[in-house]
Design an enzyme around this catalytic site. Structure first.
Site, PDB file in Angstrom:
ATOM      1  N   ASP A  46       0.848  -1.194   0.000  1.00 45.35           N
ATOM      2  CA  ASP A  46       0.000   0.000   0.000  1.00 45.35           C
ATOM      3  C   ASP A  46       0.879   1.239   0.000  1.00 45.35           C
ATOM      4  O   ASP A  46       2.001   1.213   0.532  1.00 45.35           O
ATOM      5  CB  ASP A  46      -0.914   0.007   1.227  1.00 45.35           C
ATOM      6  CG  ASP A  46      -2.171   0.844   1.016  1.00 45.35           C
ATOM      7  OD1 ASP A  46      -3.244   0.250   0.793  1.00 45.35           O
ATOM      8  OD2 ASP A  46      -2.073   2.089   1.051  1.00 45.35           O
ATOM      9  N   THR A  76     -16.828   0.497   1.832  1.00 49.64           N
ATOM     10  CA  THR A  76     -15.536   0.377   2.511  1.00 49.64           C
ATOM     11  C   THR A  76     -15.421   1.495   3.546  1.00 49.64           C
ATOM     12  O   THR A  76     -16.310   2.335   3.682  1.00 49.64           O
ATOM     13  CB  THR A  76     -14.381   0.475   1.499  1.00 49.64           C
ATOM     14  OG1 THR A  76     -14.361   1.805   0.947  1.00 49.64           O
ATOM     15  CG2 THR A  76     -14.557  -0.534   0.367  1.00 49.64           C
ATOM     16  N   ASP A 105       4.326   3.064  -3.797  1.00 46.95           N
ATOM     17  CA  ASP A 105       3.437   3.772  -4.711  1.00 46.95           C
ATOM     18  C   ASP A 105       3.551   3.064  -6.051  1.00 46.95           C
ATOM     19  O   ASP A 105       4.595   3.133  -6.713  1.00 46.95           O
ATOM     20  CB  ASP A 105       3.861   5.233  -4.821  1.00 46.95           C
ATOM     21  CG  ASP A 105       2.978   6.042  -5.779  1.00 46.95           C
ATOM     22  OD1 ASP A 105       2.137   5.437  -6.470  1.00 46.95           O
ATOM     23  OD2 ASP A 105       3.149   7.276  -5.833  1.00 46.95           O
ATOM     24  N   VAL A 106       2.489   2.384  -6.457  1.00 45.10           N
ATOM     25  CA  VAL A 106       2.588   1.555  -7.662  1.00 45.10           C
ATOM     26  C   VAL A 106       2.788   2.385  -8.925  1.00 45.10           C
ATOM     27  O   VAL A 106       3.183   1.844  -9.968  1.00 45.10           O
ATOM     28  CB  VAL A 106       1.349   0.640  -7.826  1.00 45.10           C
ATOM     29  CG1 VAL A 106       1.255  -0.348  -6.669  1.00 45.10           C
ATOM     30  CG2 VAL A 106       0.072   1.446  -7.978  1.00 45.10           C
ATOM     31  N   TYR A 118     -11.870   8.073 -14.212  1.00 40.98           N
ATOM     32  CA  TYR A 118     -11.793   6.813 -13.475  1.00 40.98           C
ATOM     33  C   TYR A 118     -12.242   5.647 -14.352  1.00 40.98           C
ATOM     34  O   TYR A 118     -11.553   4.617 -14.448  1.00 40.98           O
ATOM     35  CB  TYR A 118     -12.666   6.900 -12.230  1.00 40.98           C
ATOM     36  CG  TYR A 118     -12.637   5.667 -11.357  1.00 40.98           C
ATOM     37  CD1 TYR A 118     -11.602   5.449 -10.455  1.00 40.98           C
ATOM     38  CD2 TYR A 118     -13.650   4.717 -11.419  1.00 40.98           C
ATOM     39  CE1 TYR A 118     -11.571   4.317  -9.654  1.00 40.98           C
ATOM     40  CE2 TYR A 118     -13.635   3.589 -10.628  1.00 40.98           C
ATOM     41  CZ  TYR A 118     -12.591   3.395  -9.745  1.00 40.98           C
ATOM     42  OH  TYR A 118     -12.575   2.267  -8.956  1.00 40.98           O
ATOM     43  N   VAL A 163     -19.257  -0.887  -3.469  1.00 40.00           N
ATOM     44  CA  VAL A 163     -18.789  -1.670  -2.326  1.00 40.00           C
ATOM     45  C   VAL A 163     -18.589  -0.713  -1.155  1.00 40.00           C
ATOM     46  O   VAL A 163     -17.909   0.307  -1.284  1.00 40.00           O
ATOM     47  CB  VAL A 163     -17.465  -2.391  -2.639  1.00 40.00           C
ATOM     48  CG1 VAL A 163     -17.039  -3.271  -1.473  1.00 40.00           C
ATOM     49  CG2 VAL A 163     -17.601  -3.222  -3.919  1.00 40.00           C
ATOM     50  N   SER A 169     -13.720  -2.154 -12.527  1.00 44.60           N
ATOM     51  CA  SER A 169     -14.932  -1.531 -11.979  1.00 44.60           C
ATOM     52  C   SER A 169     -16.051  -1.711 -12.978  1.00 44.60           C
ATOM     53  O   SER A 169     -15.812  -1.723 -14.192  1.00 44.60           O
ATOM     54  CB  SER A 169     -14.704  -0.039 -11.730  1.00 44.60           C
ATOM     55  OG  SER A 169     -15.933   0.639 -11.497  1.00 44.60           O
ATOM     56  N   LYS A 190     -10.391   2.068 -15.851  1.00 45.44           N
ATOM     57  CA  LYS A 190     -10.883   0.721 -15.563  1.00 45.44           C
ATOM     58  C   LYS A 190     -11.258  -0.012 -16.847  1.00 45.44           C
ATOM     59  O   LYS A 190     -11.070  -1.242 -16.957  1.00 45.44           O
ATOM     60  CB  LYS A 190     -12.072   0.800 -14.609  1.00 45.44           C
ATOM     61  CG  LYS A 190     -11.694   1.329 -13.223  1.00 45.44           C
ATOM     62  CD  LYS A 190     -10.604   0.493 -12.566  1.00 45.44           C
ATOM     63  CE  LYS A 190     -10.333   0.907 -11.130  1.00 45.44           C
ATOM     64  NZ  LYS A 190      -9.346   0.037 -10.471  1.00 45.44           N
ATOM     65  N   ASN A 198      -4.973  -4.352  -7.151  1.00 45.73           N
ATOM     66  CA  ASN A 198      -6.154  -3.705  -6.596  1.00 45.73           C
ATOM     67  C   ASN A 198      -5.969  -2.206  -6.357  1.00 45.73           C
ATOM     68  O   ASN A 198      -6.942  -1.465  -6.275  1.00 45.73           O
ATOM     69  CB  ASN A 198      -6.526  -4.390  -5.274  1.00 45.73           C
ATOM     70  CG  ASN A 198      -7.587  -3.629  -4.504  1.00 45.73           C
ATOM     71  OD1 ASN A 198      -8.745  -3.567  -4.905  1.00 45.73           O
ATOM     72  ND2 ASN A 198      -7.185  -3.018  -3.402  1.00 45.73           N
TER      73      ASN A 198
END
Length: 272
Positions: A38, A193, A67-68, A158, A191, A145, A162, A94
């Site tokens: 993360d 969260t 940080d991906v 966004y 979802v 998504s 996706k 993810n």
């Protein structure tokens, strides 16, 4: 073919919260060695600590900060994973971010660079540096998504990332099939969260229960939002040998929202 989950090593990005955290815990239930990655290193370490608390000190787990969107950080993360476990069997891409919803006519270069960097390039960087360490085959699950399939105002940035991730999933499946690596995507709907929950604990429990219970204004066919565990279950399936003949597909885990959009009044659906 990848190892059975009980003997597998899994890397889950965005593993510090939400669907990622739920996925880490779900895979740990199977006896999988889980690396939670993360951008919030403390959150990743907390997920690893939760796994140890829940499944015992013998549970194989590690929390790492990365940080991906930064390829050098991903490369360093991959080196630490391989140093610790020797290989990778499962990669769950993810990690994702949102930017302020707006039409493309109002989106700036900075927001495009950031969301593309995390949501799309981040998945590619993780695959680049981890898939080569799947010597006996494996499984990649990209978390997309249902916004890739259902139009909605102001979410072009966004949803574009996706949609591209779903397309990339299919091409990755073609690229890596000769190596015994399956590549699939899941597309969650709404979802609930921690991101959605009020700060007050009692209010948070009430909100969670309300939104995950079918109600008149709920989304899709099931007329409710999902719990993170429900998406994690689908990810576990795609990562497992139970899905040994499944690759290049996108599994909609959205309560039927993509099938019907926002339609279906609850009363008319339940009486049909």
């Amino acid at each position: 073919m990848c190892a059975q989950l009980s003997n597998a090593v899994a890397v889950v990005t965005g593993g510090g919260a939400g669907i990622g955290e739920a996925t880490c815990l779900r895979l740990a239930e199977e006896g999988t060695a889980v690396v939670a990655v993360d951008v919030d290193g403390e959150a990743a370490e907390e997920t690893a600590a939760t796994i140890e608390d829940r499944f015992g000190e013998d549970a194989q787990t590690l929390g790492l900060e990365a940080d991906v969107a930064d390829e050098s950080a991903v490369e360093s993360m991959a080196e630490r994973v391989v140093d610790r476990f020797g290989r990778v069997d499962v990669l769950v891409n993810n990690a994702a971010i949102r930017v302020d919803p707006r039409p493309v006519t109002e989106a700036d270069e900075e927001s495009w660079d950031r969301i593309l960097g995390v949501n799309l390039e981040g998945a590619a960087f993780c695959a680049k540096h981890l898939v080569p360490h799947m010597p006996e085959g494996g499984a990649v699950v990209n978390v997309a998504s249902n916004g890739a399939a259902v139009g909605r105002p102001n979410w072009s940035q966004y949803d574009a990332t996706k949609g591209a991730l779903v397309s990339m999933t299919k091409d990755m499946a073609c690229d890596h099939a000769p190596d015994g690596i399956r590549v699939n995507a899941v597309s969650p709907g709404w979802v609930i969260t921690d991101h959605h929950l009020p700060d007050d604990e009692a209010e948070a429990r009430s909100f969670f229960a309300e939104k995950t219970t079918p109600h008149e204004d709920g989304p899709g066919i099931l007329k409710r939002a999902a719990e993170p565990r429900e998406v994690a279950d689908a990810i576990r399936f795609l990562a497992s040998e139970e899905a040994s003949f499944v690759t290049g597909t996108n599994l909609e885990v959205d309560g039927g929202l993509a099938a019907v959009g926002k339609g279906l009044e609850w009363d008319s659906f339940s009486s049909s």
